[in-house]
Design a protein around this motif. Structure first.
Motif, mmCIF file in Angstrom:
data_model
loop_
_atom_site.group_PDB
_atom_site.id
_atom_site.type_symbol
_atom_site.label_atom_id
_atom_site.label_comp_id
_atom_site.label_asym_id
_atom_site.label_seq_id
_atom_site.Cartn_x
_atom_site.Cartn_y
_atom_site.Cartn_z
ATOM 1 N N UNK A 107 0.657 -1.403 0.007
ATOM 2 C CA UNK A 107 0.026 0.047 0.072
ATOM 3 C C UNK A 107 0.722 1.346 -0.069
ATOM 4 N N UNK A 108 2.130 1.179 0.706
ATOM 5 C CA UNK A 108 2.863 2.296 0.817
ATOM 6 C C UNK A 108 3.086 3.050 -0.717
ATOM 7 N N UNK A 109 3.652 2.374 -1.733
ATOM 8 C CA UNK A 109 3.732 3.145 -3.052
ATOM 9 C C UNK A 109 2.500 3.525 -3.692
ATOM 10 N N UNK A 110 1.689 2.669 -3.584
ATOM 11 C CA UNK A 110 0.103 2.867 -3.848
ATOM 12 C C UNK A 110 -0.209 4.426 -3.662
ATOM 13 N N UNK A 111 -0.148 4.521 -2.314
ATOM 14 C CA UNK A 111 -1.027 5.851 -1.940
ATOM 15 C C UNK A 111 0.181 6.956 -2.079
ATOM 16 N N UNK A 112 1.347 6.612 -2.065
ATOM 17 C CA UNK A 112 2.321 7.836 -2.133
ATOM 18 C C UNK A 112 2.599 8.191 -3.391
ATOM 19 N N UNK A 113 2.751 7.448 -4.421
ATOM 20 C CA UNK A 113 3.218 7.532 -5.938
ATOM 21 C C UNK A 113 2.259 7.434 -7.127
ATOM 22 N N UNK A 155 -6.796 6.027 -2.597
ATOM 23 C CA UNK A 155 -6.135 4.993 -2.024
ATOM 24 C C UNK A 155 -7.130 4.354 -1.096
ATOM 25 N N UNK A 156 -7.941 5.174 -0.212
ATOM 26 C CA UNK A 156 -9.011 4.814 0.588
ATOM 27 C C UNK A 156 -10.171 4.195 -0.275
ATOM 28 N N UNK A 157 -10.409 4.930 -1.303
ATOM 29 C CA UNK A 157 -11.765 4.568 -2.085
ATOM 30 C C UNK A 157 -11.238 3.122 -2.524
ATOM 31 N N UNK A 158 -10.256 3.099 -3.093
ATOM 32 C CA UNK A 158 -9.849 1.826 -3.760
ATOM 33 C C UNK A 158 -9.785 0.781 -2.695
ATOM 34 N N UNK A 159 -9.097 0.705 -1.721
ATOM 35 C CA UNK A 159 -9.193 -0.221 -0.655
ATOM 36 C C UNK A 159 -10.688 -0.777 -0.273
ATOM 37 N N UNK A 214 -12.577 -4.095 -0.979
ATOM 38 C CA UNK A 214 -12.953 -5.010 0.072
ATOM 39 C C UNK A 214 -14.581 -5.319 -0.342
ATOM 40 N N UNK A 215 -15.299 -4.272 -0.740
ATOM 41 C CA UNK A 215 -16.666 -4.510 -0.965
ATOM 42 C C UNK A 215 -16.933 -5.767 -1.948
ATOM 43 N N UNK A 216 -15.986 -5.411 -3.107
ATOM 44 C CA UNK A 216 -15.892 -6.585 -4.340
ATOM 45 C C UNK A 216 -15.935 -7.753 -3.752
ATOM 46 N N UNK A 217 -15.036 -8.010 -2.975
ATOM 47 C CA UNK A 217 -14.578 -9.559 -2.414
ATOM 48 C C UNK A 217 -15.729 -9.938 -1.728
ATOM 49 N N UNK A 218 -16.302 -9.095 -0.946
ATOM 50 C CA UNK A 218 -17.460 -9.386 -0.175
ATOM 51 C C UNK A 218 -18.665 -9.843 -1.098
ATOM 52 N N UNK A 219 -19.039 -9.001 -2.403
ATOM 53 C CA UNK A 219 -19.750 -9.221 -3.093
ATOM 54 C C UNK A 219 -19.564 -10.611 -3.743
ATOM 55 N N UNK A 220 -18.513 -10.886 -4.346
ATOM 56 C CA UNK A 220 -17.949 -12.209 -4.849
ATOM 57 C C UNK A 220 -18.396 -13.383 -3.735
ATOM 58 N N UNK A 245 -12.058 -10.175 7.796
ATOM 59 C CA UNK A 245 -10.645 -9.979 7.394
ATOM 60 C C UNK A 245 -10.681 -8.670 6.119
ATOM 61 N N UNK A 246 -9.436 -8.427 5.897
ATOM 62 C CA UNK A 246 -9.391 -7.531 4.931
ATOM 63 C C UNK A 246 -8.554 -8.029 3.746
ATOM 64 N N UNK A 247 -8.516 -9.238 3.537
ATOM 65 C CA UNK A 247 -8.091 -10.032 2.569
ATOM 66 C C UNK A 247 -8.246 -9.686 1.108
ATOM 67 N N UNK A 248 -9.552 -9.595 0.858
ATOM 68 C CA UNK A 248 -9.969 -9.012 -0.562
ATOM 69 C C UNK A 248 -9.293 -7.568 -0.844
ATOM 70 N N UNK A 249 -9.258 -6.690 -0.063
ATOM 71 C CA UNK A 249 -8.971 -5.245 -0.175
ATOM 72 C C UNK A 249 -7.360 -5.397 -0.173
#
Length: 165
Positions: A84-90, A97-101, A105-111, A125-129
């Motif tokens: 996540x570090x480079x995704x948010x920073x660069x 980044x928060x919206x993506x995360x 996570x919602x998409x993983x739950x929907x699946x 858990x946050x595995x999907x995100x």
């Protein structure tokens, strides 16, 4: 399991406020889990059958911050930090980044709901995100040539980083 040995990419361009906030939120919720017990986890975990019936819809979000045990949260937060570090920073910035995360996570739950809508088994858990952050980070850094997977040592790849298994 793929664990980066080092990450030789561009320097981070800003402080990681969103990433740090997500990690702190996950840790605080885990501490609440420890003190409030199984009833808290059962109530705020996502159960596909409840979502299908329009009950406890908030668990689509709350379940992303729950973890089964110390190894579960430690592994998730390690991977969130690494990818996540480079995704948010660069690449995305804090807000995106928060919206993506959260969307991932919602998409993983929907699946999970789509696979077994009648399930009453609590999901947490946050595995999907985090998996989405990993994939996005990999695709972003592959474009710049700054990250290569373990198998690149055995033929192709630039060898700029050497993950180990």
């Amino acid at each position: 399991m793929l664990i980066p040995e080092r990450h030789e990419s561009r320097a981070l361009s800003r402080f990681l406020i969103a990433l740090v906030t997500l990690i702190v939120a996950n840790i605080l919720v885990f501490l609440a889990e420890l003190s409030l017990g199984d009833s808290f986890v059962t109530r705020y975990s996502m159960k596909p059958a409840e979502i299908v019936h329009g009950v406890h819809l908030e668990t689509l979000f709350t379940s992303m911050f729950l973890h089964a045990n110390i190894l579960h949260i430690a592994g998730n937060m390690l991977y969130l930090w690494v990818f996540g570090d480079e995704l948010e920073a660069n690449y995305l910035g804090s807000t995106r980044f928060v919206v993506f995360y959260l969307v991932c996570g919602l998409a993983a739950s929907a699946l999970q709901i789509a696979v077994n809508p009648a399930s009453t088994v609590p999901n947490l858990g946050a595995g999907g995100a985090i998996a989405a952050c990993s994939a996005r980070s990999w695709s972003s850094s592959r474009a710049t040539g700054s990250w290569s997977p373990f198998w690149s040592r055995f033929g192709s790849g630039n060898g700029a980083s050497r993950p180990w298994c």
